[in-house]
Design a protein around this motif. Structure first.
Motif, PDB file in Angstrom:
ATOM      1  N   VAL A 214     -28.497 -49.137   3.230  1.00 27.88           N
ATOM      2  CA  VAL A 214     -27.879 -48.426   4.137  1.00 27.88           C
ATOM      3  C   VAL A 214     -26.890 -50.109   4.952  1.00 27.88           C
ATOM      4  N   ALA A 215     -27.714 -50.686   5.453  1.00 23.22           N
ATOM      5  CA  ALA A 215     -27.543 -52.278   6.759  1.00 23.22           C
ATOM      6  C   ALA A 215     -25.727 -52.492   5.842  1.00 23.22           C
ATOM      7  N   ALA A 216     -25.656 -52.659   4.328  1.00 25.43           N
ATOM      8  CA  ALA A 216     -24.281 -52.365   4.253  1.00 25.43           C
ATOM      9  C   ALA A 216     -23.254 -51.314   4.305  1.00 25.43           C
ATOM     10  N   TYR A 217     -23.510 -50.205   4.192  1.00 32.39           N
ATOM     11  CA  TYR A 217     -23.236 -48.896   5.015  1.00 32.39           C
ATOM     12  C   TYR A 217     -22.996 -48.362   6.380  1.00 32.39           C
ATOM     13  N   ARG A 218     -23.555 -49.275   7.011  1.00 35.30           N
ATOM     14  CA  ARG A 218     -23.492 -49.382   8.524  1.00 35.30           C
ATOM     15  C   ARG A 218     -22.054 -50.007   8.697  1.00 35.30           C
ATOM     16  N   VAL A 219     -22.029 -51.271   8.401  1.00 33.88           N
ATOM     17  CA  VAL A 219     -20.438 -51.948   8.203  1.00 33.88           C
ATOM     18  C   VAL A 219     -19.371 -51.659   7.895  1.00 33.88           C
ATOM     19  N   LEU A 220     -19.479 -50.707   6.348  1.00 35.62           N
ATOM     20  CA  LEU A 220     -18.701 -49.996   5.914  1.00 35.62           C
ATOM     21  C   LEU A 220     -17.809 -48.595   6.605  1.00 35.62           C
ATOM     22  N   VAL A 221     -19.203 -47.861   7.558  1.00 35.86           N
ATOM     23  CA  VAL A 221     -18.568 -46.713   7.925  1.00 35.86           C
ATOM     24  C   VAL A 221     -17.911 -47.233   9.227  1.00 35.86           C
ATOM     25  N   GLN A 222     -18.136 -48.143   9.854  1.00 36.55           N
ATOM     26  CA  GLN A 222     -16.995 -48.767  10.424  1.00 36.55           C
ATOM     27  C   GLN A 222     -15.584 -48.854  10.415  1.00 36.55           C
ATOM     28  N   VAL A 223     -15.563 -49.034   8.932  1.00 37.56           N
ATOM     29  CA  VAL A 223     -13.830 -49.410   8.367  1.00 37.56           C
ATOM     30  C   VAL A 223     -13.627 -48.791   7.920  1.00 37.56           C
ATOM     31  N   SER A 224     -14.200 -47.732   6.975  1.00 42.41           N
ATOM     32  CA  SER A 224     -13.608 -46.456   5.945  1.00 42.41           C
ATOM     33  C   SER A 224     -14.300 -45.199   6.131  1.00 42.41           C
ATOM     34  N   PRO A 225     -14.966 -44.721   7.446  1.00 39.79           N
ATOM     35  CA  PRO A 225     -15.836 -43.594   7.545  1.00 39.79           C
ATOM     36  C   PRO A 225     -15.230 -42.461   6.778  1.00 39.79           C
ATOM     37  N   LEU A 226     -14.673 -42.505   6.591  1.00 37.98           N
ATOM     38  CA  LEU A 226     -14.325 -41.025   5.260  1.00 37.98           C
ATOM     39  C   LEU A 226     -15.425 -40.752   4.261  1.00 37.98           C
ATOM     40  N   ALA A 227     -14.854 -42.351   3.878  1.00 39.35           N
ATOM     41  CA  ALA A 227     -15.303 -42.510   2.582  1.00 39.35           C
ATOM     42  C   ALA A 227     -17.094 -42.928   2.578  1.00 39.35           C
ATOM     43  N   TYR A 228     -17.914 -43.809   4.248  1.00 37.73           N
ATOM     44  CA  TYR A 228     -18.698 -43.936   3.394  1.00 37.73           C
ATOM     45  C   TYR A 228     -20.019 -43.827   4.683  1.00 37.73           C
ATOM     46  N   LEU A 229     -19.655 -43.004   5.116  1.00 37.26           N
ATOM     47  CA  LEU A 229     -20.713 -41.400   6.413  1.00 37.26           C
ATOM     48  C   LEU A 229     -21.221 -40.617   5.263  1.00 37.26           C
ATOM     49  N   PRO A 230     -21.060 -39.884   4.009  1.00 35.43           N
ATOM     50  CA  PRO A 230     -21.641 -39.653   3.194  1.00 35.43           C
ATOM     51  C   PRO A 230     -22.803 -40.272   2.502  1.00 35.43           C
ATOM     52  N   LEU A 231     -22.213 -41.367   2.282  1.00 35.05           N
ATOM     53  CA  LEU A 231     -23.498 -42.146   1.479  1.00 35.05           C
ATOM     54  C   LEU A 231     -24.356 -42.481   2.290  1.00 35.05           C
ATOM     55  N   LEU A 232     -23.796 -43.322   3.857  1.00 34.47           N
ATOM     56  CA  LEU A 232     -24.787 -44.025   5.053  1.00 34.47           C
ATOM     57  C   LEU A 232     -26.175 -42.545   5.195  1.00 34.47           C
ATOM     58  N   ALA A 233     -25.820 -41.466   5.406  1.00 36.50           N
ATOM     59  CA  ALA A 233     -26.628 -40.611   5.296  1.00 36.50           C
ATOM     60  C   ALA A 233     -27.100 -40.634   3.972  1.00 36.50           C
ATOM     61  N   GLU A 234     -26.926 -40.461   2.988  1.00 39.91           N
ATOM     62  CA  GLU A 234     -28.077 -40.148   2.113  1.00 39.91           C
ATOM     63  C   GLU A 234     -29.291 -41.611   2.055  1.00 39.91           C
ATOM     64  N   ALA A 235     -28.210 -42.500   2.138  1.00 42.39           N
ATOM     65  CA  ALA A 235     -28.648 -43.774   1.880  1.00 42.39           C
ATOM     66  C   ALA A 235     -30.306 -44.170   3.578  1.00 42.39           C
ATOM     67  N   LEU A 236     -30.108 -43.275   4.013  1.00 43.22           N
ATOM     68  CA  LEU A 236     -30.769 -43.544   5.237  1.00 43.22           C
ATOM     69  C   LEU A 236     -31.917 -42.526   4.803  1.00 43.22           C
ATOM     70  N   TYR A 237     -31.711 -41.154   4.479  1.00 43.38           N
ATOM     71  CA  TYR A 237     -32.551 -40.946   4.051  1.00 43.38           C
ATOM     72  C   TYR A 237     -33.774 -41.014   2.693  1.00 43.38           C
ATOM     73  N   GLU A 238     -32.681 -41.243   1.947  1.00 39.97           N
ATOM     74  CA  GLU A 238     -34.419 -42.280   1.441  1.00 39.97           C
ATOM     75  C   GLU A 238     -34.462 -43.538   1.505  1.00 39.97           C
ATOM     76  N   TYR A 239     -33.709 -44.495   2.623  1.00 44.73           N
ATOM     77  CA  TYR A 239     -35.082 -45.788   3.272  1.00 44.73           C
ATOM     78  C   TYR A 239     -35.528 -44.813   3.760  1.00 44.73           C
ATOM     79  N   SER A 240     -35.958 -43.355   4.679  1.00 44.13           N
ATOM     80  CA  SER A 240     -36.706 -43.078   5.216  1.00 44.13           C
ATOM     81  C   SER A 240     -38.652 -42.513   4.860  1.00 44.13           C
ATOM     82  N   ARG A 241     -37.435 -41.828   3.436  1.00 37.03           N
ATOM     83  CA  ARG A 241     -38.836 -41.624   2.168  1.00 37.03           C
ATOM     84  C   ARG A 241     -38.783 -42.672   1.192  1.00 37.03           C
ATOM     85  N   GLN A 242     -38.584 -44.216   1.260  1.00 38.39           N
ATOM     86  CA  GLN A 242     -38.918 -44.705   0.375  1.00 38.39           C
ATOM     87  C   GLN A 242     -39.891 -45.897   1.198  1.00 38.39           C
ATOM     88  N   ASP A 243     -39.506 -45.636   2.628  1.00 37.14           N
ATOM     89  CA  ASP A 243     -40.214 -47.521   3.026  1.00 37.14           C
ATOM     90  C   ASP A 243     -40.772 -46.982   4.103  1.00 37.14           C
TER      91      ASP A 243
END
Length: 129
Positions: free
Chosen positions: A31-60
């Motif tokens: 999640v931390a990595a995607y939060r950084v990368l979404v700032q420079v390439s949102p089209l590529a990383y917003l979907p990945l960030l959304a998925e990672a945030l869900y997994e983070y909420s569920r797992q941790d």
């Protein structure tokens, strides 16, 4: 670092190296990595960030419903942003809203559930789903 601030070149490189490494990252680091990368390439990383945030909420944070809800709300915000840039990506938003709704159901927050369901229906009808 705030999400609206521009990522430094070093932060972007560290995030990319972390994601490209041979080891599986813990959800927190992903999640931390995607939060950084979404700032420079949102089209590529917003979907990945959304998925990672869900997994983070569920797992941790399954045992901390308010934190899980906040992470899922952030996932919805990422999906909304993606949908605003590419309206054809409605499925991503519906999926994020549904996951947010699931957490609201667990917390018995009926008024918010109804609002989320209305938004899901609106997005789904606009995307021809």
């Amino acid at each position: 670092m705030t999400y609206s601030a521009h990522a430094s070149h070093d932060a972007v490189l560290r995030a990319r190296v972390a994601l490209l490494g041979s080891q599986t990252l813990p959800a927190r680091q992903e999640v931390a990595a995607y939060r950084v990368l979404v700032q420079v390439s949102p089209l590529a990383y917003l979907p990945l960030l959304a998925e990672a945030l869900y997994e983070y909420s569920r797992q941790d944070f399954a045992h901390l419903p308010e934190t899980a809800l906040a992470l899922r709300a952030e996932a919805v915000a990422a999906a909304r942003r993606m949908h605003a840039m590419e309206p054809a990506r409605g499925l991503l938003l519906v999926k994020a809203l549904n996951r947010y709704r699931e957490q609201l159901v667990l917390m018995d927050r009926q008024e918010e559930i109804a609002a989320v369901e209305r938004e899901m229906a609106q997005v789904a009808s606009g995307a021809g789903m």
